[in-house]
Design an enzyme around this catalytic site. Sequence first.
Site, PDB file in Angstrom:
ATOM      1  N   ALA A  36       4.323  -3.372  59.566  1.00  0.00           N
ATOM      2  CA  ALA A  36       4.796  -2.005  59.300  1.00  0.00           C
ATOM      3  C   ALA A  36       5.718  -1.577  60.429  1.00  0.00           C
ATOM      4  O   ALA A  36       5.263  -1.216  61.513  1.00  0.00           O
ATOM      5  CB  ALA A  36       3.617  -1.054  59.174  1.00  0.00           C
ATOM      6  N   GLY A  37       7.028  -1.641  60.181  1.00  0.00           N
ATOM      7  CA  GLY A  37       8.018  -1.303  61.192  1.00  0.00           C
ATOM      8  C   GLY A  37       8.756  -2.543  61.647  1.00  0.00           C
ATOM      9  O   GLY A  37       8.134  -3.499  62.119  1.00  0.00           O
ATOM     10  N   LYS A  43       0.474   3.840  71.355  1.00  0.00           N
ATOM     11  CA  LYS A  43      -0.391   4.535  72.318  1.00  0.00           C
ATOM     12  C   LYS A  43      -0.661   5.977  71.921  1.00  0.00           C
ATOM     13  O   LYS A  43      -1.737   6.511  72.161  1.00  0.00           O
ATOM     14  CB  LYS A  43       0.176   4.469  73.731  1.00  0.00           C
ATOM     15  CG  LYS A  43       1.506   5.161  73.951  1.00  0.00           C
ATOM     16  CD  LYS A  43       2.648   4.198  73.833  1.00  0.00           C
ATOM     17  CE  LYS A  43       3.994   4.823  74.178  1.00  0.00           C
ATOM     18  NZ  LYS A  43       5.085   3.830  74.041  1.00  0.00           N
ATOM     19  N   ILE A  90       1.893  -6.640  80.070  1.00  0.00           N
ATOM     20  CA  ILE A  90       0.842  -6.876  81.066  1.00  0.00           C
ATOM     21  C   ILE A  90      -0.510  -6.878  80.341  1.00  0.00           C
ATOM     22  O   ILE A  90      -0.870  -5.875  79.722  1.00  0.00           O
ATOM     23  CB  ILE A  90       0.829  -5.793  82.154  1.00  0.00           C
ATOM     24  CG1 ILE A  90       2.218  -5.623  82.772  1.00  0.00           C
ATOM     25  CG2 ILE A  90      -0.186  -6.124  83.231  1.00  0.00           C
ATOM     26  CD1 ILE A  90       2.318  -4.461  83.745  1.00  0.00           C
ATOM     27  N   GLY A 124      19.984   2.937  77.914  1.00  0.00           N
ATOM     28  CA  GLY A 124      18.926   2.721  76.939  1.00  0.00           C
ATOM     29  C   GLY A 124      17.529   2.737  77.513  1.00  0.00           C
ATOM     30  O   GLY A 124      16.558   2.440  76.812  1.00  0.00           O
ATOM     31  N   ASP A 146       3.953  10.264  77.873  1.00  0.00           N
ATOM     32  CA  ASP A 146       3.785   8.848  77.547  1.00  0.00           C
ATOM     33  C   ASP A 146       2.764   8.202  78.484  1.00  0.00           C
ATOM     34  O   ASP A 146       1.860   7.474  78.041  1.00  0.00           O
ATOM     35  CB  ASP A 146       5.140   8.137  77.654  1.00  0.00           C
ATOM     36  CG  ASP A 146       5.021   6.630  77.486  1.00  0.00           C
ATOM     37  OD1 ASP A 146       4.906   6.178  76.345  1.00  0.00           O
ATOM     38  OD2 ASP A 146       5.042   5.920  78.513  1.00  0.00           O
ATOM     39  N   LYS A 164      -1.226   6.546  77.690  1.00  0.00           N
ATOM     40  CA  LYS A 164      -1.724   5.249  78.160  1.00  0.00           C
ATOM     41  C   LYS A 164      -2.936   5.417  79.068  1.00  0.00           C
ATOM     42  O   LYS A 164      -3.899   4.651  78.986  1.00  0.00           O
ATOM     43  CB  LYS A 164      -0.610   4.506  78.876  1.00  0.00           C
ATOM     44  CG  LYS A 164       0.582   4.188  77.977  1.00  0.00           C
ATOM     45  CD  LYS A 164       1.780   3.717  78.777  1.00  0.00           C
ATOM     46  CE  LYS A 164       3.005   3.521  77.901  1.00  0.00           C
ATOM     47  NZ  LYS A 164       4.218   3.187  78.683  1.00  0.00           N
TER      48      LYS A 164
END
Length: 436
Positions: free
Chosen positions: A15-16, A112, A143, A194, A208, A212
Amino acid sequence: MAADRKSAPLRIGLAGIGTVGAGVIEVLRENADIISKHCPRPILVTAVSARDRGRDRGIDLSGIAWVDDAAALAARDDVDVVVEVIGGSEGKAKEVVEKAIAAGKHVVTANKALLAHHGTALALAAEEAEVALAYEAAVAGGIPVIKAMREGLAANRITRVYGILNGTCNYILTQMRETGREFADVLEEAQKLGYAEADPSFDVDGIDAAHKLSILTSVAFGCAVDFAGVRISGIRNVSAMDIAYAEELGFRIKLLGLARQTPGGIEQRVHACMVPAASTIAKVDGVYNAVVTSGNFVGENIAIGRGAGRGPTASAVVADLMDIARDRILPAFSAPAATLARAVQAPVGQRVGSYYLRLMVVDKPGVIAEIAGVMRDENVSLESMIQRGRSPDEPVPLVFTTHETTEAAIARVAARLDEIKSVLEPAHLLPIETLE
């Protein structure tokens, strides 16, 4: 039949097909020989879904079924695992994951935001359905921090987890330090390269990183995911002047996500702070992430790598798929979902530590005495002060570092200093994290 199933291909509904989704297909194809050495079953993408069917994604999708509605992947007989890389905490991403679990499909996600807001409920549903909810790619990209904490450190009592969890902010702060430019200038450059979105709020305002951190906190302390319990501030107010003074004082400024056990409960915060320049975390620059865990027997562990991007994130998604192909299904947040109670949050204002304080003041006699009087009244002790030059016509900086004090006390100091007429700007305040 069981033997046949264990050797049959693990069939993926994707999906995506943006940067990460296309990367997943690329990793599965380019590293198929390596993957086959570690997995008893081939891993094949059998169906995909995205908004724009005609877009050129630079990958060959021939032989893969196209599904217009991503949520319909859950109902397909040729899909064993739904990989969700749409993004967002609500809407289609949430629908895709919920329907996949309800249909008895394993789920791998890089989302997330979805986990920060709904992780505990989704984990409970997945366990009831006896399917995997895997999300290594959701935190720190390539990671393998979730696997390390949930498996490699499982015998330890984790006392603290912290790190650089947002590459955009780390890039901006690194460039500010290396070039002396201000935040707005470097942000514009990051957008052109970017590294930052057109609307950078989720990154630079700390959201963000907080998503996490709330996930890491759950894995580390065996509690429910509690995004609302994270205290969040970003980097918009960090100036080139503050970065230069930090260097002079032996520190560097980083945006850290930090969760630790305190006598009053679990403290979760994302904030710009000063860290010792000699520390490992201070030397993690550019778009790199780093996660540090402290366990009562293993001590401190640090993992550093690329926290985002096509390759690292896709690599983490495929690693989760390989675990499912091996029938390695673990509780999503280290402990069974039914045991994940909401943790007691440390009370606001009780952080104990040192602080950096910068003021822009009118350069006239008595100013320092007035400032010192406020600090004396609030029982805040100074460790150092920097004052240079004189300029009767322009504001001049006064920089202080404090001895250990409480967050509540330094907040009162800042509020009172803002009322002094000779102080021309709101106090610039940063906590100092010694990381000891």
